[in-house]
Structure formats: C-alpha cells, structure tokens
Write a protein that holds these residues in place. Sequence first.
Motif, PDB file in Angstrom:
ATOM      1  N   VAL A 145       0.839  -1.344  -0.115  1.00  0.00           N
ATOM      2  CA  VAL A 145       0.027  -0.074   0.067  1.00  0.00           C
ATOM      3  C   VAL A 145       0.968   1.300  -0.023  1.00  0.00           C
ATOM      4  CG1 VAL A 145      -1.737   1.390   1.412  1.00  0.00           C
ATOM      5  CG2 VAL A 145      -2.040  -1.150   0.973  1.00  0.00           C
ATOM      6  N   LEU A 146       2.004   1.158   0.933  1.00  0.00           N
ATOM      7  CA  LEU A 146       2.827   2.293   0.976  1.00  0.00           C
ATOM      8  C   LEU A 146       3.431   2.727  -0.528  1.00  0.00           C
ATOM      9  CD1 LEU A 146       4.231   2.049   4.571  1.00  0.00           C
ATOM     10  CD2 LEU A 146       2.414   3.662   3.606  1.00  0.00           C
ATOM     11  N   ARG A 147       3.964   1.540  -0.790  1.00  0.00           N
ATOM     12  CA  ARG A 147       4.636   1.878  -2.361  1.00  0.00           C
ATOM     13  C   ARG A 147       3.747   2.547  -3.489  1.00  0.00           C
ATOM     14  NH1 ARG A 147       6.105  -3.110  -3.026  1.00  0.00           N
ATOM     15  NH2 ARG A 147       8.256  -2.921  -2.049  1.00  0.00           N
ATOM     16  N   LEU A 148       2.368   2.149  -3.320  1.00  0.00           N
ATOM     17  CA  LEU A 148       1.568   2.481  -4.425  1.00  0.00           C
ATOM     18  C   LEU A 148       1.198   3.881  -4.233  1.00  0.00           C
ATOM     19  CD1 LEU A 148      -0.912  -0.559  -4.765  1.00  0.00           C
ATOM     20  CD2 LEU A 148       0.863   0.501  -6.284  1.00  0.00           C
TER      21      LEU A 148
ATOM     22  N   GLU B 131     -11.871  -0.144  -0.513  1.00  0.00           N
ATOM     23  CA  GLU B 131     -11.336   0.979  -0.065  1.00  0.00           C
ATOM     24  C   GLU B 131     -10.992   1.212   1.450  1.00  0.00           C
ATOM     25  OE1 GLU B 131     -11.627   5.887  -1.046  1.00  0.00           O
ATOM     26  OE2 GLU B 131     -12.991   4.625  -1.793  1.00  0.00           O
ATOM     27  N   ARG B 132     -12.167   0.771   2.173  1.00  0.00           N
ATOM     28  CA  ARG B 132     -12.079   0.773   3.623  1.00  0.00           C
ATOM     29  C   ARG B 132     -11.022  -0.154   4.271  1.00  0.00           C
ATOM     30  NH1 ARG B 132     -17.166  -1.975   6.537  1.00  0.00           N
ATOM     31  NH2 ARG B 132     -16.252  -3.602   5.775  1.00  0.00           N
ATOM     32  N   THR B 133     -10.731  -1.265   3.699  1.00  0.00           N
ATOM     33  CA  THR B 133      -9.463  -1.877   4.052  1.00  0.00           C
ATOM     34  C   THR B 133      -8.474  -1.253   3.799  1.00  0.00           C
ATOM     35  OG1 THR B 133     -10.702  -3.964   3.678  1.00  0.00           O
ATOM     36  CG2 THR B 133      -8.345  -4.097   3.594  1.00  0.00           C
ATOM     37  N   ILE B 134      -8.205  -0.530   2.596  1.00  0.00           N
ATOM     38  CA  ILE B 134      -7.122   0.137   2.364  1.00  0.00           C
ATOM     39  C   ILE B 134      -6.818   1.395   3.387  1.00  0.00           C
ATOM     40  CG2 ILE B 134      -5.911   1.817   0.661  1.00  0.00           C
ATOM     41  CD1 ILE B 134      -5.812  -1.219   0.137  1.00  0.00           C
ATOM     42  N   LYS B 135      -8.012   1.905   3.764  1.00  0.00           N
ATOM     43  CA  LYS B 135      -7.910   2.962   4.743  1.00  0.00           C
ATOM     44  C   LYS B 135      -7.453   2.538   6.084  1.00  0.00           C
ATOM     45  CE  LYS B 135     -11.037   6.094   2.270  1.00  0.00           C
ATOM     46  NZ  LYS B 135     -12.408   6.880   2.344  1.00  0.00           N
ATOM     47  N   ASN B 136      -7.950   1.364   6.451  1.00  0.00           N
ATOM     48  CA  ASN B 136      -7.638   0.578   7.755  1.00  0.00           C
ATOM     49  C   ASN B 136      -6.278   0.151   7.890  1.00  0.00           C
ATOM     50  OD1 ASN B 136     -10.335   0.840   8.690  1.00  0.00           O
ATOM     51  ND2 ASN B 136     -10.828  -1.379   7.893  1.00  0.00           N
ATOM     52  N   ILE B 137      -5.629  -0.263   6.845  1.00  0.00           N
ATOM     53  CA  ILE B 137      -4.221  -0.466   6.645  1.00  0.00           C
ATOM     54  C   ILE B 137      -3.418   0.757   6.879  1.00  0.00           C
ATOM     55  CG2 ILE B 137      -2.281  -1.168   5.186  1.00  0.00           C
ATOM     56  CD1 ILE B 137      -4.202  -3.136   3.572  1.00  0.00           C
TER      57      ILE B 137
ATOM     58  N   THR C 105      -6.660   6.386  -2.563  1.00  0.00           N
ATOM     59  CA  THR C 105      -7.024   4.723  -1.748  1.00  0.00           C
ATOM     60  C   THR C 105      -8.048   4.147  -2.873  1.00  0.00           C
ATOM     61  OG1 THR C 105      -8.593   6.272  -0.785  1.00  0.00           O
ATOM     62  CG2 THR C 105      -6.612   5.644   0.507  1.00  0.00           C
ATOM     63  N   THR C 106      -8.667   4.878  -3.647  1.00  0.00           N
ATOM     64  CA  THR C 106      -9.503   4.146  -4.656  1.00  0.00           C
ATOM     65  C   THR C 106      -8.838   3.299  -5.649  1.00  0.00           C
ATOM     66  OG1 THR C 106     -11.123   5.809  -4.262  1.00  0.00           O
ATOM     67  CG2 THR C 106     -11.496   4.432  -6.171  1.00  0.00           C
ATOM     68  N   GLU C 107      -7.771   4.074  -6.290  1.00  0.00           N
ATOM     69  CA  GLU C 107      -6.949   3.363  -7.117  1.00  0.00           C
ATOM     70  C   GLU C 107      -6.199   2.109  -6.412  1.00  0.00           C
ATOM     71  OE1 GLU C 107      -5.856   7.065 -10.045  1.00  0.00           O
ATOM     72  OE2 GLU C 107      -4.910   6.949  -8.242  1.00  0.00           O
ATOM     73  N   ILE C 108      -5.824   2.284  -5.140  1.00  0.00           N
ATOM     74  CA  ILE C 108      -4.941   1.334  -4.748  1.00  0.00           C
ATOM     75  C   ILE C 108      -5.707   0.031  -4.186  1.00  0.00           C
ATOM     76  CG2 ILE C 108      -3.535   0.407  -2.645  1.00  0.00           C
ATOM     77  CD1 ILE C 108      -2.711   3.369  -2.393  1.00  0.00           C
ATOM     78  N   ALA C 109      -7.229   0.379  -4.105  1.00  0.00           N
ATOM     79  CA  ALA C 109      -8.020  -0.827  -3.667  1.00  0.00           C
ATOM     80  C   ALA C 109      -8.221  -1.524  -4.853  1.00  0.00           C
ATOM     81  CB  ALA C 109      -9.143  -0.168  -3.132  1.00  0.00           C
ATOM     82  N   SER C 110      -8.636  -0.902  -5.948  1.00  0.00           N
ATOM     83  CA  SER C 110      -8.759  -1.380  -7.157  1.00  0.00           C
ATOM     84  C   SER C 110      -7.551  -2.430  -7.666  1.00  0.00           C
ATOM     85  CB  SER C 110      -9.131  -0.411  -8.328  1.00  0.00           C
ATOM     86  OG  SER C 110      -9.343  -1.067  -9.495  1.00  0.00           O
TER      87      SER C 110
END
Length: 215
Positions: free
Chosen positions: A162-165, A183-189, A172-177
């Motif tokens: 996640v940090l690399r992206l 997107e909630r999981t990415i924000k939690n991470i 966060t939306t693009e990372i989740a995809s």
Amino acid sequence: MTFKEKTPDPISIVVRAADPVSLQGAEVLLRRAEGTVVLPIDQAAHADVVLLLANEVVEETMSWMEEASIASQNSEMRIVLVADRISRSRLARAVRHGLVSVLPRSQTGFPEILQAVLTSRAGGAQMPGDLLRSLIEELRALLRDPTGSILPGGLEGREVEVLRLLAEGLDTTEIASKLNYSERTIKNIIFAVTRRLNLRNRTHAVAYAMRVGAL
C-alpha cells in the motif's frame, strides 16, 4: 457480618456476520443468555468481545477484525471467530488483532459459542488442533527468519504494498482496485500503520518506509 459476593459485570458483545440471518439469530440468543449484553455496531469500541460468524475468512472478515482492534477503547477486547476455513497467514494476522478462539462453524452449536464468549474475558481460548499447529508453524518460521513476514521497520508485506502505491501517487480508490481490496480495507491499513508506528499521516508513513529500506 457476612459479605455478599459481587456479581460480575455482564460481558458486552458485538456480533458481525457474513449474512443477516446468522447475525440476527446470534444476537437474539445472546440477549437471552445470562451475563451478556449485546451492543449495537456503533458501540463496538466498548465491547469486551467481538463475535464473528463466517463460513470462510476472507479479506472482509479480516477488515472487521482490524476495525475492531483499531477502534477498541478496551485494552482487554477479545475476538471469537466461528468459521470453517481460515488460511494460515490470515490466522496469524487475526491473532495480532485480538483473536483468541476459533470454533468450526459446521460442528459448533450456540452453547459452545456462548461458552467461548464467556470464558474469553477470563483468558480462555479455543482452537482446533490443525489451526493451532498452523499458528505454531507460522511462529517458528518467524523465529527462523525474522524478516519472513515482517519487513524492515516493523512493516507487514501488504502494508508495504500500500505504501509503495501511495509513493507512486495512487489514491486509496486506485490502490483498492489494484490490490483487489475494498477502499475501507486500504484506509484501515494506512491508519493501522500510522497509529502503530506513531506516524503523523500517510506522507510521513511513506517517508518512514523509504528511510528504513522497506521501499
């Protein structure tokens, strides 16, 4: 003079389930049980026990655990999981978030679930033998190779992803995809990393990962 023995406080429980029927059924039975109080999901931060019901533990289930761990204002919060399948890597992550008991859903009735919930606050733990062996093997692997699961700076593999992206400019939306997470999981991470490592924000987290050599 005789002293009346103090009645223990009821155990407060939040229930989350993969389907509404299981959720409603568990909440009804727990409300009828002695010594328990069922809290609504918006009061999960104050729960003694989070009870999770799922057939198979997927990333959404892991997000529930992460959310419970992050939001909890109760240092003694415990998680009881009722599920038939959980992978070895997810089991190790779940324990970090407060998981103490895993009950096989297809072989467990409500009395066993209630017992696991009631004993968890007092330090009780239940886990099938095969899952316990998997957890021990995961611990052994970590001891043999401390960098096998935890990367430099105390970061986990998916946290580094996640940090690399983020460092590449994705939101966060693009990372989740890209990672096939919600997107909630990415924000939690991101929140978990910044809180655990005492970082100010996501930019600080990216800079930290670069400084310790994880990126």
